[in-house]
Design a protein around this motif. Structure first.
Motif, PDB file in Angstrom:
ATOM      1  N   ASN A 281       0.828  -1.213   0.000  1.00  0.00           N
ATOM      2  CA  ASN A 281       0.000   0.000   0.000  1.00  0.00           C
ATOM      3  C   ASN A 281       0.856   1.255   0.000  1.00  0.00           C
ATOM      4  N   SER A 282       1.911   1.274   0.807  1.00  0.00           N
ATOM      5  CA  SER A 282       2.769   2.454   0.867  1.00  0.00           C
ATOM      6  C   SER A 282       3.613   2.597  -0.397  1.00  0.00           C
ATOM      7  N   LEU A 284       2.770   1.761  -3.421  1.00  0.00           N
ATOM      8  CA  LEU A 284       1.920   2.187  -4.532  1.00  0.00           C
ATOM      9  C   LEU A 284       0.973   3.320  -4.143  1.00  0.00           C
ATOM     10  N   GLU A 285       1.239   3.953  -3.022  1.00  0.00           N
ATOM     11  CA  GLU A 285       0.319   4.955  -2.487  1.00  0.00           C
ATOM     12  C   GLU A 285       0.086   6.107  -3.456  1.00  0.00           C
ATOM     13  N   ASP A 286       1.162   6.642  -4.057  1.00  0.00           N
ATOM     14  CA  ASP A 286       1.021   7.783  -4.962  1.00  0.00           C
ATOM     15  C   ASP A 286       0.147   7.436  -6.167  1.00  0.00           C
ATOM     16  N   VAL A 287       0.358   6.242  -6.717  1.00  0.00           N
ATOM     17  CA  VAL A 287      -0.407   5.840  -7.896  1.00  0.00           C
ATOM     18  C   VAL A 287      -1.887   5.694  -7.560  1.00  0.00           C
ATOM     19  N   TYR A 289      -3.528   6.984  -4.926  1.00  0.00           N
ATOM     20  CA  TYR A 289      -4.135   8.220  -4.423  1.00  0.00           C
ATOM     21  C   TYR A 289      -4.414   9.210  -5.554  1.00  0.00           C
ATOM     22  N   TYR A 290      -3.416   9.420  -6.429  1.00  0.00           N
ATOM     23  CA  TYR A 290      -3.562  10.414  -7.488  1.00  0.00           C
ATOM     24  C   TYR A 290      -4.107   9.823  -8.792  1.00  0.00           C
ATOM     25  N   GLN A 292      -2.401   8.535 -11.198  1.00  0.00           N
ATOM     26  CA  GLN A 292      -1.521   8.883 -12.304  1.00  0.00           C
ATOM     27  C   GLN A 292      -0.318   7.941 -12.330  1.00  0.00           C
ATOM     28  N   THR A 294       3.577   6.677 -12.555  1.00  0.00           N
ATOM     29  CA  THR A 294       4.820   7.223 -11.999  1.00  0.00           C
ATOM     30  C   THR A 294       6.005   6.381 -12.471  1.00  0.00           C
ATOM     31  N   ARG A 296       9.882   5.858 -10.856  1.00  0.00           N
ATOM     32  CA  ARG A 296      10.751   6.178  -9.736  1.00  0.00           C
ATOM     33  C   ARG A 296      12.036   5.358  -9.843  1.00  0.00           C
TER      34      ARG A 296
END
Length: 755
Positions: A281-282, A284-287, A289-290, A292, A294, A296
């Motif tokens: 969860n942490s 892939l959190e940005d993907v 939540y937003y 969009q 990424t 990295r």
């Protein structure tokens, strides 16, 4: 110096300049020949700008390209002695330094259509005008890449019908100006047209690659048999398309609160541990939540040394909901170069939709299996047909009760052999499936049908339509199908007939001794009343007379039921004044209703076409029930009124009322409402009074129903057709039941209840 010498020197300078221009034109021609076969837009402009900077002896070159998305010109390429090209960071930042037509030097060249020169840095800056804080910061970042002092001349880059961009030449020592357009502009127009053509070809190749990749993904997922197979096949195809080293697909739980590793291929060990644990969860959190994609960098160590690994993550969407995340691993620079994000987003959308559809299909299959198990476990027969009456489902019990070949004909064909209990053939539109498909909901519809054991059986059918819920808003009144539930009541029917026969015989046998008992009890009561003494004997005779009357009424009810079954129950129709009739019934009831207050109200004159004795029986039954089932010291209201077509009688009490679910069965034979007992009595009736009331009112072509009274109790109502002399003849005997009387719904007037 003589004039001749000056003219000679001027001619020599012109000759020298002409030779220099010719040399530059030859060099420009060689440049165009060198780049003619370059098919990549970035390599083309890089190679062309580097050679132009050398041939034209300028310090730097900047290229502005038109963006169809923003309708502005973007700073897309830069080449100088100290900066061969933008860095990735500079390119991303300075792409926001956009100009409109007429704004800055590049915009003025577009709007005016010819080359323009800015003689120094200040003049160049002034052409940008007011930039605002953010664009001012971007310009300062751009200014740091330019020579300290310069003169800049801008030319258009030609295209098919309109300029595709602007090229700016920065010179520390003036070597170009607007006049250079005479010999330089044709080459730049040729360069612009070539660049536009190469960009179009590159876009076409990219589109073909995206379509090929998308086709590969769609083909892969369309041939998958289940969700795990779908995920593995889709992952392998995407890894191959992107040239990644490995990857994974994580699925979102219902509600999208957590991610779980569902498919993987050659994952780095550390990443496999992360994605396979609660830490996914942490990661892939940005993907999530937003929503969009990424890219990295991830540092990893191998035996060959330290390398920068990249992690590209993209949401898998279905209808705007994230159903999972696609994760790809490989060399960071390789991923940055190879990933075509628009293509990958298209593939991700297809995978997301396929995941959602597969989940829905699997869930529907599980629901279908559960539904099948439930239907098969039902002890009654269950059959379902589609909207045109074709049988689509029947449980084992249904097949055991009916021949499976007969079930489909229960929809629309009279060949089913169904008969009413009196032996007459059931019409096609009255068959169980046909009634349900017509939108009717029915219960305990009894028919005689051919059974599975080559003998007739009596079945009780209940049915309802399967409504087309998705078309409710459109006003569509059709149905997706119908369901019927039925059970074998042959033995129950035989027992009921035996019971009815026994009760009829018993009633006939009891009639004679009860008549004798009633006669002698009435005689004894009259003798005791003549003595005008109050004592134990008088109270005993009164009780005896009341109980004998109750027994006589029970026996009369049983006899009436037997007459109805034998179709020998008749009524004598004549003009009946409901007001006079009900006033007499109420006055008679007041003599025994010592603990209740009875109110009678006649709103208007009401003369109906009926049998006064039978209607008195109905009214007496209504009042008797109201007294029996209402608490003591409560009130009972009787109201008589009429409208243009019917005369009405309403009896309201303050008892417990009749539950909505029980009202439909209230008028059935032998039925008593559960949980409702007589006030002050533990004995219950046979459940025949209201049944006889219904039969009597039906013979009158009237209607009987029960509702809730404003006082909180029950309201019993009857509606009888009014007497019209020119239509009705007196002393007419009617013995037929007219079911059409149940099709009307009169609206009686309302009274203001006295509480």
């Amino acid at each position: 110096m003589t004039e001749r010498s000056r003219q000679r020197g001027h001619r020599q300078l012109q000759t020298l300049a002409s030779k220099r221009i010719q040399n530059r034109l030859l060099a420009l021609s060689r440049i165009m020949n060198d780049i003619m076969n370059v098919d990549d837009p970035a390599r083309l402009i890089t190679a062309a700008s580097a050679q132009l900077r050398h041939v034209l002896a300028v310090d730097a070159i900047a290229v502005w390209f038109y963006s169809a998305t923003s309708h502005r010109y973007l700073l897309s390429h830069f080449n100088s002695a100290s900066h061969e090209d933008f860095s990735a960071d500079d390119r991303e930042a300075l792409s926001a330094l956009q100009v409109r037509s007429g704004e800055a030097l590049a915009g003025r060249v577009i709007s005016e259509g010819h080359a323009i020169t800015a003689r120094n840095v200040d003049e160049y800056r002034a052409m940008f005008g007011a930039l605002g804080r953010r664009r001012e910061a971007l310009f300062n970042r751009w200014r740091a890449l330019l020579p300290i002092s310069f003169q800049v001349t801008a030319f258009t880059l030609g295209g098919n019908g309109r300029p595709s961009g602007v090229i700016e030449f920065f010179c520390s020592k003036p070597s170009l100006n607007a006049n250079s357009a005479a010999w330089l502009q044709p080459t730049l127009d040729q360069l612009g047209s070539l660049l536009q053509l190469v960009r179009q070809q590159a876009d076409a190749r990219g589109q073909r690659r995206r379509l090929a990749a998308l086709d590969a993904v769609v083909t892969a997922i369309s041939t998958s048999s289940d969700l795990p197979d779908l995920l593995n096949v889709a992952l392998l195809v995407v890894i191959e398309v992107v040239s990644a080293n490995g990857g994974a697909i994580c699925l979102a739980s219902p509600g999208g609160r957590s991610m779980s590793l569902a498919a993987q291929h050659q994952l780095p060990p550390r990443e496999a541990l992360l994605l396979g644990s609660s830490q996914a969860n942490s990661v892939l959190e940005d993907v999530v939540y937003y929503g969009q994609p990424t890219l990295r960098p991830v540092i990893s160590t191998s035996d060959l040394g330290e390398d920068i690994m990249g992690r590209a993550a993209m949401p898998l969407l279905a209808g705007g909901t994230i159903v999972g995340v696609l994760v790809l691993y490989g060399n960071y620079q390789t991923l940055a170069t190879n990933i075509d994000w628009p293509s990958l987003v298209s593939m991700g959308s297809q995978i997301g939709i396929a995941i959602a559809n597969t989940r829905l299909y699997e869930e529907s299959q599980r629901e279908r299996q559960r539904l099948g198990t439930v239907i098969e476990s039902i002890a009654d027969g269950v059959a379902i047909c589609n909207g045109v009456g074709e049988l689509i489902l029947a449980n084992e019990t249904a097949a055991g009760l009916l021949e499976i070949s007969i079930l489909p004909t229960m929809a629309t064909s009279s060949e089913a052999g169904a008969r009413y209990l009196d032996g007459s053939v059931v019409e096609a539109d009255m068959l169980p499936f046909a009634r349900a498909l017509a939108g009717e909901v029915f219960r305990d519809y009894r028919l005689i049908v051919p059974g599975s054991q080559d003998q007739d059986v009596v079945l009780s059918f209940s049915g309802a339509p399967l409504r087309r819920s998705v078309l409710i808003d459109s006003g569509d009144t059709s149905f997706d199908g119908a369901v019927i539930v039925f059970r074998d009541i042959t033995e129950q029917r035989r027992l009921e007939e035996a019971k009815d026969e026994f009760l009829a015989v018993a009633a006939h046998e009891l009639r004679s001794p009860l008549a004798a008992i009633k006669g002698y009890s009435d005689l004894l009561l009259r003798r005791e009343l003549k003595q005008a003494t109050e004592g134990r004997d008088l109270r005993g005779f009164i009780t005896l007379s009341q109980q004998v009357n109750i027994m006589v009424q029970l026996v009369d009810n049983l006899l009436d039921v037997s007459r109805i079954d034998a179709e020998r129950y008749t009524i004598q129709l004549d003009a009946v004044d409901l007001g006079i009739l009900l006033d007499s019934v109420v006055n008679q009831a007041r003599q025994t209703a010592n603990h209740h207050t009875l109110h009678f109200e006649q709103l208007n004159h009401s003369v109906v076409y009926g049998d006064s004795l039978k209607l008195r029986q109905v009214a007496t039954n209504f009042l008797t029930n109201a007294i029996r089932y209402s608490p003591q010291q409560t009130q009972i209201w009787v109201q008589v009124f009429s409208d243009e077509h019917f005369g009405y009688v309403q009896v309201d009490d303050q008892g417990p009322g009749i539950p909505q679910a029980q009202r439909e069965r209230l008028f059935e034979r032998y039925y008593r409402v559960p949980g409702i007992r007589r006030t002050g009595s533990s004995t219950e009736g046979l459940g025949l009074g209201l049944y006889l009331c219904r039969e009597i009112i039906t013979l009158h072509n009237g209607r009987i129903w029960v509702d809730s009274a404003p006082s909180g109790g029950a309201r019993f109502c009857i509606a009888i057709p009014r007497y019209i002399p020119e239509k009705h003849e007196t002393n007419t005997t009617q013995t037929t039941l007219d079911l059409d009387a149940f099709l009307f719904s009169p609206q009686p007037s309302r009274r203001n209840d006295e509480q």
